[in-house]
Design a protein around this motif. Sequence first.
Motif, PDB file in Angstrom:
ATOM      1  N   ARG A 295       0.831  -1.207   0.000  1.00 24.82           N
ATOM      2  CA  ARG A 295       0.000   0.000   0.000  1.00 24.82           C
ATOM      3  C   ARG A 295       0.860   1.249   0.000  1.00 24.82           C
ATOM      4  NH1 ARG A 295      -3.799   2.704  -2.096  1.00 24.82           N
ATOM      5  NH2 ARG A 295      -4.846   4.201  -0.688  1.00 24.82           N
ATOM      6  N   CYS A 296       1.968   1.207   0.721  1.00 22.27           N
ATOM      7  CA  CYS A 296       2.899   2.336   0.737  1.00 22.27           C
ATOM      8  C   CYS A 296       3.433   2.601  -0.668  1.00 22.27           C
ATOM      9  CB  CYS A 296       4.043   2.049   1.709  1.00 22.27           C
ATOM     10  SG  CYS A 296       5.307   3.333   1.782  1.00 22.27           S
ATOM     11  N   MET A 297       3.774   1.552  -1.378  1.00 15.87           N
ATOM     12  CA  MET A 297       4.267   1.705  -2.747  1.00 15.87           C
ATOM     13  C   MET A 297       3.195   2.313  -3.652  1.00 15.87           C
ATOM     14  SD  MET A 297       6.185  -2.003  -2.901  1.00 15.87           S
ATOM     15  CE  MET A 297       6.551  -1.944  -4.646  1.00 15.87           C
ATOM     16  N   GLU A 298       1.937   1.896  -3.461  1.00 15.69           N
ATOM     17  CA  GLU A 298       0.849   2.448  -4.262  1.00 15.69           C
ATOM     18  C   GLU A 298       0.669   3.934  -3.982  1.00 15.69           C
ATOM     19  OE1 GLU A 298      -2.440   0.074  -3.126  1.00 15.69           O
ATOM     20  OE2 GLU A 298      -1.810  -1.701  -4.275  1.00 15.69           O
ATOM     21  N   LEU A 299       0.705   4.285  -2.712  1.00 19.30           N
ATOM     22  CA  LEU A 299       0.538   5.688  -2.355  1.00 19.30           C
ATOM     23  C   LEU A 299       1.671   6.544  -2.906  1.00 19.30           C
ATOM     24  CD1 LEU A 299      -0.689   5.378   1.356  1.00 19.30           C
ATOM     25  CD2 LEU A 299      -2.041   6.051  -0.639  1.00 19.30           C
ATOM     26  N   ALA A 300       2.871   6.016  -2.854  1.00 17.13           N
ATOM     27  CA  ALA A 300       4.014   6.783  -3.348  1.00 17.13           C
ATOM     28  C   ALA A 300       3.913   7.029  -4.843  1.00 17.13           C
ATOM     29  CB  ALA A 300       5.308   6.042  -3.029  1.00 17.13           C
ATOM     30  N   ALA A 301       3.224   6.152  -5.544  1.00 13.43           N
ATOM     31  CA  ALA A 301       3.097   6.291  -6.992  1.00 13.43           C
ATOM     32  C   ALA A 301       1.900   7.136  -7.403  1.00 13.43           C
ATOM     33  CB  ALA A 301       2.991   4.919  -7.644  1.00 13.43           C
ATOM     34  N   GLU A 302       0.986   7.398  -6.455  1.00 12.72           N
ATOM     35  CA  GLU A 302      -0.215   8.165  -6.781  1.00 12.72           C
ATOM     36  C   GLU A 302       0.074   9.658  -6.851  1.00 12.72           C
ATOM     37  OE1 GLU A 302      -3.071   7.163  -3.854  1.00 12.72           O
ATOM     38  OE2 GLU A 302      -3.452   5.141  -4.646  1.00 12.72           O
ATOM     39  N   THR A 303      -0.841  10.372  -7.467  1.00  8.99           N
ATOM     40  CA  THR A 303      -0.744  11.830  -7.520  1.00  8.99           C
ATOM     41  C   THR A 303      -0.909  12.383  -6.118  1.00  8.99           C
ATOM     42  OG1 THR A 303      -1.721  11.800  -9.706  1.00  8.99           O
ATOM     43  CG2 THR A 303      -1.705  13.910  -8.555  1.00  8.99           C
ATOM     44  N   GLU A 304      -0.149  13.406  -5.770  1.00  9.38           N
ATOM     45  CA  GLU A 304      -0.195  13.976  -4.435  1.00  9.38           C
ATOM     46  C   GLU A 304      -1.550  14.609  -4.135  1.00  9.38           C
ATOM     47  OE1 GLU A 304       3.051  16.711  -4.660  1.00  9.38           O
ATOM     48  OE2 GLU A 304       4.277  15.449  -3.378  1.00  9.38           O
ATOM     49  N   THR A 305      -2.024  14.367  -2.932  1.00  9.70           N
ATOM     50  CA  THR A 305      -3.207  15.060  -2.437  1.00  9.70           C
ATOM     51  C   THR A 305      -2.735  16.313  -1.702  1.00  9.70           C
ATOM     52  OG1 THR A 305      -3.182  13.918  -0.313  1.00  9.70           O
ATOM     53  CG2 THR A 305      -4.360  12.848  -2.149  1.00  9.70           C
ATOM     54  N   PRO A 306      -3.615  17.270  -1.460  1.00  7.33           N
ATOM     55  CA  PRO A 306      -3.199  18.472  -0.701  1.00  7.33           C
ATOM     56  C   PRO A 306      -2.597  18.126   0.654  1.00  7.33           C
ATOM     57  CG  PRO A 306      -5.328  18.818  -1.753  1.00  7.33           C
ATOM     58  CD  PRO A 306      -4.987  17.380  -1.960  1.00  7.33           C
ATOM     59  N   ALA A 307      -3.169  17.144   1.336  1.00  9.47           N
ATOM     60  CA  ALA A 307      -2.634  16.778   2.655  1.00  9.47           C
ATOM     61  C   ALA A 307      -1.218  16.231   2.529  1.00  9.47           C
ATOM     62  CB  ALA A 307      -3.549  15.746   3.319  1.00  9.47           C
ATOM     63  N   GLU A 308      -0.990  15.387   1.496  1.00 12.96           N
ATOM     64  CA  GLU A 308       0.347  14.821   1.296  1.00 12.96           C
ATOM     65  C   GLU A 308       1.338  15.895   0.902  1.00 12.96           C
ATOM     66  OE1 GLU A 308      -0.636  11.922  -1.605  1.00 12.96           O
ATOM     67  OE2 GLU A 308      -0.829  10.292  -0.157  1.00 12.96           O
ATOM     68  N   ARG A 309       0.855  16.844   0.083  1.00 12.55           N
ATOM     69  CA  ARG A 309       1.761  17.921  -0.334  1.00 12.55           C
ATOM     70  C   ARG A 309       2.193  18.753   0.876  1.00 12.55           C
ATOM     71  NH1 ARG A 309      -1.413  20.008  -3.567  1.00 12.55           N
ATOM     72  NH2 ARG A 309      -0.857  18.715  -5.353  1.00 12.55           N
ATOM     73  N   ALA A 310       1.238  18.989   1.805  1.00 13.87           N
ATOM     74  CA  ALA A 310       1.559  19.744   3.013  1.00 13.87           C
ATOM     75  C   ALA A 310       2.537  18.964   3.877  1.00 13.87           C
ATOM     76  CB  ALA A 310       0.280  20.052   3.798  1.00 13.87           C
ATOM     77  N   ALA A 311       2.327  17.639   3.959  1.00 16.88           N
ATOM     78  CA  ALA A 311       3.235  16.811   4.758  1.00 16.88           C
ATOM     79  C   ALA A 311       4.618  16.789   4.143  1.00 16.88           C
ATOM     80  CB  ALA A 311       2.673  15.396   4.873  1.00 16.88           C
ATOM     81  N   GLU A 312       4.672  16.777   2.811  1.00 15.26           N
ATOM     82  CA  GLU A 312       5.963  16.764   2.142  1.00 15.26           C
ATOM     83  C   GLU A 312       6.709  18.075   2.368  1.00 15.26           C
ATOM     84  OE1 GLU A 312       5.750  15.628  -1.921  1.00 15.26           O
ATOM     85  OE2 GLU A 312       7.837  16.169  -2.348  1.00 15.26           O
ATOM     86  N   GLN A 313       5.957  19.186   2.378  1.00 13.14           N
ATOM     87  CA  GLN A 313       6.602  20.471   2.613  1.00 13.14           C
ATOM     88  C   GLN A 313       7.143  20.563   4.035  1.00 13.14           C
ATOM     89  OE1 GLN A 313       3.456  23.208   1.649  1.00 13.14           O
ATOM     90  NE2 GLN A 313       3.794  23.034  -0.577  1.00 13.14           N
ATOM     91  N   ALA A 314       6.476  19.855   4.938  1.00 12.84           N
ATOM     92  CA  ALA A 314       6.946  19.862   6.325  1.00 12.84           C
ATOM     93  C   ALA A 314       8.094  18.901   6.550  1.00 12.84           C
ATOM     94  CB  ALA A 314       5.792  19.495   7.271  1.00 12.84           C
ATOM     95  N   ALA A 315       8.334  18.014   5.590  1.00 10.57           N
ATOM     96  CA  ALA A 315       9.413  17.040   5.718  1.00 10.57           C
ATOM     97  C   ALA A 315      10.756  17.735   5.600  1.00 10.57           C
ATOM     98  CB  ALA A 315       9.282  15.972   4.638  1.00 10.57           C
ATOM     99  N   PRO A 316      11.820  17.173   6.179  1.00 12.35           N
ATOM    100  CA  PRO A 316      13.145  17.802   6.102  1.00 12.35           C
ATOM    101  C   PRO A 316      13.657  17.846   4.671  1.00 12.35           C
ATOM    102  CG  PRO A 316      13.287  15.576   7.007  1.00 12.35           C
ATOM    103  CD  PRO A 316      11.841  15.906   6.940  1.00 12.35           C
ATOM    104  N   ASP A 317      14.505  18.825   4.391  1.00 13.97           N
ATOM    105  CA  ASP A 317      15.106  18.985   3.073  1.00 13.97           C
ATOM    106  C   ASP A 317      16.244  17.977   2.941  1.00 13.97           C
ATOM    107  OD1 ASP A 317      16.842  21.706   1.342  1.00 13.97           O
ATOM    108  OD2 ASP A 317      16.155  19.732   0.682  1.00 13.97           O
ATOM    109  N   ILE A 318      16.046  16.931   2.143  1.00 17.52           N
ATOM    110  CA  ILE A 318      17.053  15.872   2.086  1.00 17.52           C
ATOM    111  C   ILE A 318      18.218  16.239   1.194  1.00 17.52           C
ATOM    112  CG2 ILE A 318      15.304  14.127   2.533  1.00 17.52           C
ATOM    113  CD1 ILE A 318      15.389  13.376  -0.379  1.00 17.52           C
ATOM    114  N   THR A 319      18.121  17.387   0.506  1.00 18.61           N
ATOM    115  CA  THR A 319      19.249  17.815  -0.316  1.00 18.61           C
ATOM    116  C   THR A 319      20.218  18.684   0.473  1.00 18.61           C
ATOM    117  OG1 THR A 319      18.070  19.778  -1.085  1.00 18.61           O
ATOM    118  CG2 THR A 319      17.813  17.767  -2.374  1.00 18.61           C
ATOM    119  N   ALA A 320      19.815  19.055   1.707  1.00 16.67           N
ATOM    120  CA  ALA A 320      20.693  19.887   2.525  1.00 16.67           C
ATOM    121  C   ALA A 320      21.825  19.051   3.071  1.00 16.67           C
ATOM    122  CB  ALA A 320      19.898  20.511   3.676  1.00 16.67           C
TER     123      ALA A 320
END
Length: 323
Positions: free
Chosen positions: A288-313
């Motif tokens: 299910r995690c793999m399916e979610l990762a492949a799906e189009t982002e929802t607003p809630a997921e986009r907000a969670a992603e923005q709150a996630a740490p910057d992995i390029t830093a």
Amino acid sequence: MRSSFMPPRRVRIGDAAAFVGSTPRAIRHYHEIGLLPEPERGGDGRRRYGYEDMIRLLWIRRTADAGVALDDIRDAFGTASATASATGFATGTAPGGGDSAEGVAGILERLEETLAAREAELRRQRAAVRRMRTEGSRTGLLSDFVTERLRSLPEGSLRQADLDSLLVTERILGPLGAAVQATRFVVLATHPTLREESDRVDDAEEALDDSVAVDDPRVAQVAVERRAFESALEAAIEESGLGADDDALFDAWDTSHPATADGGEADSVSAFEATGWMPYDFSPARRRCMELAAETETPAERAAEQAAPDITAPQSYRAEPSS
């Protein structure tokens, strides 16, 4: 003084086998498949072999040693009698004087083609062994098209799991697919921060075992982290210029592997078939995690992603253990 020795007019099966360098069992098999007609039998009921039988046995033994299949030898002899001259076989006709089902010339031509193919296969196997010795046993298992993509990396910078993944991908998608995937491992090998985040996300996915419910909040969270990592990895690939190199890979592949009428190599399988044959012990939660990762982002997921740490830093961004 003239010798008084007189050769026998006929011999038993053991003597016939000894003379031609065969075995009684092999000669009986020749009889069973119709390659060698049954000879006359003596008063004791045992087979007796004469001169023409021995000539035929010699032809069988020598031709079989050259690699000609017994069925082909039988076809070359045709349906001629056992007492016919072996000269006909040598010239491509049946021992009875008639034409054989397939002349010896045709049989030998096919044999030579088979041996040439076998020789080519031996050269390929030798080249593969040499490549394994040169590149390392695991890297050498990959095709040249893939290893060429990895050649710029320092020795030991690739992990065993990376090479195993490439081996699986090459089986499913072919050398071109594995060469494209190799770009991923090239970037990970040269970007320690990304490698660290890759390990963290991999560990988080591994933790989604059978004890985790499909609707557990951690499933969606790890999916967001996976998508964020893949986005950062893709950005690093483009920044390194390897993304443009992938286009050159497709061109190089098309040039070296032009389309053929038969549709591909004999050992090739469809990606769908190969994927169905390769087992992965993924729990329902991880799937299910793999399916979610492949799906189009929802607003809630986009907000969670923005709150996630910057992995390029450059700083460490490994998540703190939950209390």
